[in-house]
Each structure stands twice: as structure tokens, then as C-alpha cells.
Motif scaffolding. Sequence first.
Motif, PDB file in Angstrom:
ATOM      1  N   SER A  99       0.818  -1.216   0.000  1.00 61.35           N
ATOM      2  CA  SER A  99       0.000   0.000   0.000  1.00 61.35           C
ATOM      3  C   SER A  99       0.850   1.263   0.000  1.00 61.35           C
ATOM      4  O   SER A  99       0.344   2.364   0.208  1.00 61.35           O
ATOM      5  N   MET A 100       2.130   1.093  -0.230  1.00 65.14           N
ATOM      6  CA  MET A 100       2.990   2.291  -0.276  1.00 65.14           C
ATOM      7  C   MET A 100       2.753   3.065  -1.564  1.00 65.14           C
ATOM      8  O   MET A 100       2.409   2.476  -2.592  1.00 65.14           O
ATOM      9  N   PRO A 101       2.945   4.380  -1.518  1.00 69.28           N
ATOM     10  CA  PRO A 101       2.647   5.185  -2.706  1.00 69.28           C
ATOM     11  C   PRO A 101       3.688   4.991  -3.811  1.00 69.28           C
ATOM     12  O   PRO A 101       4.782   4.476  -3.569  1.00 69.28           O
ATOM     13  N   GLY A 102       3.314   5.407  -5.030  1.00 70.19           N
ATOM     14  CA  GLY A 102       4.271   5.439  -6.134  1.00 70.19           C
ATOM     15  C   GLY A 102       4.407   4.142  -6.909  1.00 70.19           C
ATOM     16  O   GLY A 102       5.358   3.992  -7.684  1.00 70.19           O
ATOM     17  N   LEU A 103       3.472   3.205  -6.732  1.00 69.31           N
ATOM     18  CA  LEU A 103       3.593   1.942  -7.464  1.00 69.31           C
ATOM     19  C   LEU A 103       3.137   2.115  -8.914  1.00 69.31           C
ATOM     20  O   LEU A 103       2.290   2.956  -9.215  1.00 69.31           O
ATOM     21  N   ASP A 104       3.694   1.309  -9.789  1.00 70.16           N
ATOM     22  CA  ASP A 104       3.413   1.426 -11.218  1.00 70.16           C
ATOM     23  C   ASP A 104       2.094   0.721 -11.567  1.00 70.16           C
ATOM     24  O   ASP A 104       1.992  -0.511 -11.520  1.00 70.16           O
ATOM     25  N   GLU A 105       1.089   1.529 -11.901  1.00 70.83           N
ATOM     26  CA  GLU A 105      -0.249   0.981 -12.113  1.00 70.83           C
ATOM     27  C   GLU A 105      -0.320   0.121 -13.383  1.00 70.83           C
ATOM     28  O   GLU A 105      -1.068  -0.870 -13.424  1.00 70.83           O
ATOM     29  N   ASP A 106       0.464   0.444 -14.419  1.00 76.33           N
ATOM     30  CA  ASP A 106       0.442  -0.383 -15.645  1.00 76.33           C
ATOM     31  C   ASP A 106       0.899  -1.808 -15.338  1.00 76.33           C
ATOM     32  O   ASP A 106       0.325  -2.782 -15.823  1.00 76.33           O
ATOM     33  N   HIS A 107       1.951  -1.883 -14.555  1.00 79.79           N
ATOM     34  CA  HIS A 107       2.471  -3.204 -14.158  1.00 79.79           C
ATOM     35  C   HIS A 107       1.404  -3.973 -13.371  1.00 79.79           C
ATOM     36  O   HIS A 107       1.141  -5.157 -13.631  1.00 79.79           O
ATOM     37  N   ILE A 108       0.763  -3.285 -12.434  1.00 76.89           N
ATOM     38  CA  ILE A 108      -0.255  -3.939 -11.601  1.00 76.89           C
ATOM     39  C   ILE A 108      -1.437  -4.393 -12.467  1.00 76.89           C
ATOM     40  O   ILE A 108      -1.948  -5.506 -12.321  1.00 76.89           O
ATOM     41  N   GLN A 109      -1.851  -3.536 -13.407  1.00 78.72           N
ATOM     42  CA  GLN A 109      -2.971  -3.915 -14.280  1.00 78.72           C
ATOM     43  C   GLN A 109      -2.601  -5.105 -15.166  1.00 78.72           C
ATOM     44  O   GLN A 109      -3.421  -5.982 -15.432  1.00 78.72           O
ATOM     45  N   ALA A 110      -1.341  -5.132 -15.625  1.00 82.76           N
ATOM     46  CA  ALA A 110      -0.899  -6.264 -16.453  1.00 82.76           C
ATOM     47  C   ALA A 110      -0.955  -7.562 -15.645  1.00 82.76           C
ATOM     48  O   ALA A 110      -1.368  -8.616 -16.149  1.00 82.76           O
ATOM     49  N   LEU A 111      -0.571  -7.472 -14.371  1.00 84.92           N
ATOM     50  CA  LEU A 111      -0.663  -8.655 -13.514  1.00 84.92           C
ATOM     51  C   LEU A 111      -2.123  -9.079 -13.353  1.00 84.92           C
ATOM     52  O   LEU A 111      -2.470 -10.251 -13.527  1.00 84.92           O
ATOM     53  N   LEU A 112      -2.962  -8.111 -13.032  1.00 83.57           N
ATOM     54  CA  LEU A 112      -4.374  -8.444 -12.788  1.00 83.57           C
ATOM     55  C   LEU A 112      -5.057  -9.011 -14.026  1.00 83.57           C
ATOM     56  O   LEU A 112      -6.016  -9.777 -13.925  1.00 83.57           O
ATOM     57  N   SER A 113      -4.547  -8.641 -15.220  1.00 81.18           N
ATOM     58  CA  SER A 113      -5.136  -9.194 -16.450  1.00 81.18           C
ATOM     59  C   SER A 113      -4.673 -10.625 -16.686  1.00 81.18           C
ATOM     60  O   SER A 113      -5.174 -11.302 -17.572  1.00 81.18           O
ATOM     61  N   HIS A 140       3.635  -0.158  11.765  1.00 82.12           N
ATOM     62  CA  HIS A 140       4.324   0.605  10.722  1.00 82.12           C
ATOM     63  C   HIS A 140       3.352   1.204   9.699  1.00 82.12           C
ATOM     64  O   HIS A 140       3.472   2.372   9.315  1.00 82.12           O
ATOM     65  N   ASP A 141       2.382   0.413   9.253  1.00 83.75           N
ATOM     66  CA  ASP A 141       1.425   0.938   8.261  1.00 83.75           C
ATOM     67  C   ASP A 141       0.599   2.078   8.866  1.00 83.75           C
ATOM     68  O   ASP A 141       0.349   3.090   8.202  1.00 83.75           O
ATOM     69  N   ALA A 142       0.229   1.920  10.129  1.00 86.79           N
ATOM     70  CA  ALA A 142      -0.556   2.980  10.793  1.00 86.79           C
ATOM     71  C   ALA A 142       0.267   4.262  10.912  1.00 86.79           C
ATOM     72  O   ALA A 142      -0.260   5.371  10.816  1.00 86.79           O
ATOM     73  N   LEU A 143       1.585   4.096  11.111  1.00 85.73           N
ATOM     74  CA  LEU A 143       2.458   5.266  11.208  1.00 85.73           C
ATOM     75  C   LEU A 143       2.549   5.973   9.852  1.00 85.73           C
ATOM     76  O   LEU A 143       2.465   7.199   9.763  1.00 85.73           O
ATOM     77  N   LEU A 144       2.711   5.168   8.796  1.00 89.12           N
ATOM     78  CA  LEU A 144       2.958   5.739   7.468  1.00 89.12           C
ATOM     79  C   LEU A 144       1.678   6.211   6.786  1.00 89.12           C
ATOM     80  O   LEU A 144       1.708   7.132   5.977  1.00 89.12           O
ATOM     81  N   ARG A 145       0.546   5.549   7.107  1.00 95.66           N
ATOM     82  CA  ARG A 145      -0.716   5.865   6.408  1.00 95.66           C
ATOM     83  C   ARG A 145      -1.865   5.898   7.400  1.00 95.66           C
ATOM     84  O   ARG A 145      -2.799   5.110   7.308  1.00 95.66           O
ATOM     85  N   PRO A 146      -1.829   6.802   8.357  1.00 95.08           N
ATOM     86  CA  PRO A 146      -2.852   6.758   9.407  1.00 95.08           C
ATOM     87  C   PRO A 146      -4.279   6.828   8.865  1.00 95.08           C
ATOM     88  O   PRO A 146      -5.190   6.255   9.456  1.00 95.08           O
ATOM     89  N   ASP A 147      -4.476   7.513   7.754  1.00100.03           N
ATOM     90  CA  ASP A 147      -5.840   7.665   7.234  1.00100.03           C
ATOM     91  C   ASP A 147      -6.167   6.652   6.130  1.00100.03           C
ATOM     92  O   ASP A 147      -7.248   6.703   5.542  1.00100.03           O
ATOM     93  N   GLY A 148      -5.227   5.772   5.835  1.00101.09           N
ATOM     94  CA  GLY A 148      -5.436   4.845   4.719  1.00101.09           C
ATOM     95  C   GLY A 148      -6.072   3.547   5.155  1.00101.09           C
ATOM     96  O   GLY A 148      -5.392   2.573   5.425  1.00101.09           O
ATOM     97  N   PHE A 149      -7.371   3.531   5.256  1.00101.01           N
ATOM     98  CA  PHE A 149      -8.055   2.275   5.596  1.00101.01           C
ATOM     99  C   PHE A 149      -9.289   2.114   4.746  1.00101.01           C
ATOM    100  O   PHE A 149      -9.686   3.083   4.084  1.00101.01           O
TER     101      PHE A 149
END
Length: 255
Positions: free
Chosen positions: A118-132, A246-255
Motif C-alpha cells: 500500500s505504499m505510494p508510487g507503485l506502477d499501475e500499468d504493471h499492476i494492471q498487467a498482472l491483474l489481467s 508501521h502501516d498505521a504510522l505511514l498511512r494513518p488515514d489509509g483504511f
Amino acid sequence: MGKLYAMTGGATGIGASLKEKLRERGDTVIVVDLRDADINADLSTALGRQAAIEGIRKMAPDGLDGFIACAGLPPVAKPLSLITKVNYFGATVLIEGLADLVAMKKGAIVAVGSNSASMPGLDEDHIQALLSGDEEHSSALVEALDGHNAYAGSKNALIRWIRRKCPALMGEGVRMNVVAPGMTGTPLTEKVFEDADFGAAMTEFQKSIPYGDMATPDMIADTMLFLLDPASRYVCGAVLFVDGGHDALLRPDGF
Ligand SMILES: NC(=O)c1ccc[n+]([C@@H]2O[C@H](COP(=O)([O-])OP(=O)(O)OC[C@H]3O[C@@H](n4cnc5c(N)ncnc54)[C@H](O)[C@@H]3O)[C@@H](O)[C@H]2O)c1
């Protein structure tokens, strides 16, 4: 009577800890890994995945109480396409190929994600290619990324794949969930610490874990036991962070 589980990646680290805990309490665990396993198979190849599925089906003709997709490679693995092949396809292809066995016993599936997913900056094209499901295309795309993007992207896609699939599987009585570990003391982590590019950042990252240190493998395995257990019978589609805050520290509002 003991239960029957199958898992990948049980030779070392988190998977080995889970395997030992299950066996200690009298359960049977069929382990798939590159070596030191009941079924030695290379999950980076289609042939290896097929051999793993066939081997498990032979050993569990009456069904499985659970399947755990734990095998994974770190961000420093080379070529980066190996990360794609093991972390994403090695998990999703086996889950597809074994879900009916788990349905026979109304069991549970647990996949090992990562809090990096869930960290920012991931490559969405790569992720979409995987999901396909396009292994060739996603393996080509990943070579243009850095190791962090390759690794975290593989886990992001795995989690999204699981959450897309889990409502239908729940309808068949199978619960599917993800454990998302933070930094954990395993051979995988040692390799990342030894890497010239990642080592220094890992030391800083470790210092910032609210718990005060990285996890031991049994801390992750204990949560996986919960996700396999009837105690979690209404938990489905969850991504359970086991990362000392760690996730709560880095992304407190990301749920
Ligand atoms: N250690 C961490 O900090 C951490 C953090 C988040 C997530 N994870 C995830 O936890 C899981 C377990 O990792 P670990 O840290 O225990 O590392 P590990 O290296 O001890 O375990 C990984 C296992 O996967 C197996 N494996 C690797 N490539 C394979 C292949 N081609 N075919 C079959 N098996 C293969 C290895 O042989 C090993 O037994 C992985 O999915 C990893 O991504 C680990």
C-alpha cells in the motif's frame, strides 16, 4: 483429528514457522518449495506450478482444510520478472487450481502480502498487467521498474486479485484473507539488508517501526493460524497488517 493443509514456501522463514506450529499441534502440512519440501517445485514456471497443483491434488483427494500461499522473492531478486512469476503467479495460479479442494472442507485460504503493497508510487500499468493475468507482458513491464516497485507491485496486485475473488469463494464456503507482514527477520530480509542499494534504507526503515524492532517469523505465523482457524470464521477479504504499527504510522488515514 488433525487437519490437512497445503502451503507454498514452507522451507524457511515465515512459512517454516507456520509449518512447524501446525505440525506441532498434530496437523498435516503438504509443503511445496524449491527444496526441503514434500513437493519440490519451482513456482516461477508454469510447469512447476502445474506439478505443485497435481502433487497436492494427489495427496489430498478428499479436500484441504486450508491452503497458504507463502512463497515469495525479495525486491533484490534478479531478474525482476522472477518476482512477478513467484509472488503473483505462484500464488494466484495455485489458489485457482486448489480452491475446489478447500471448498470440499469449507476451509480457509491465506495469502502472504506485505505492508509495502500500500505504499505510494507503485506502477499501475504493471499492476494492471498482472491483474489481467498476462504473465509475458507483466514480466516484460517489470524489467523497467526498480526492485521496490516490482516487489510491492506484485503484492498490491495479489491483494487486489484476492479481494476480487473472495466474495465468490465465500459463496462456496471458502474464506480468503491476506496477512500483510512488515519487516520480519527471515533469510529474505537478510538478502535485502546485504544489498548495496537497499541496505542503508532498510536500517533506517527498521528504526522507524513503532514496535521498536522487526517481527520474528512466529509473530506472523500466529496471525496466519488465526486466519486459518474457525475463530476467524466471519473474516473474509481482510488485509491484516502484522507490522508493529508501521502501516498505521505511514498511512494513518489509509483504511
Ligand atoms: N521477511 C519480510 O520482511 C517480509 C515482509 C512482508 C512480506 N513477506 C513475505 O513473506 C513470505 C515469506 O517470506 P520470508 O520472509 O519468510 O522469506 P524466505 O526466503 O525465508 O521464504 C520464502 C520461501 O519461498 C520459497 N521460494 C522462493 N522462490 C520459490 C520458487 N520459485 N518456487 C518455490 N518456492 C520458492 C523459498 O525457497 C522460501 O522457502 C513471502 O511471500 C514474502 O514476500 C516477507
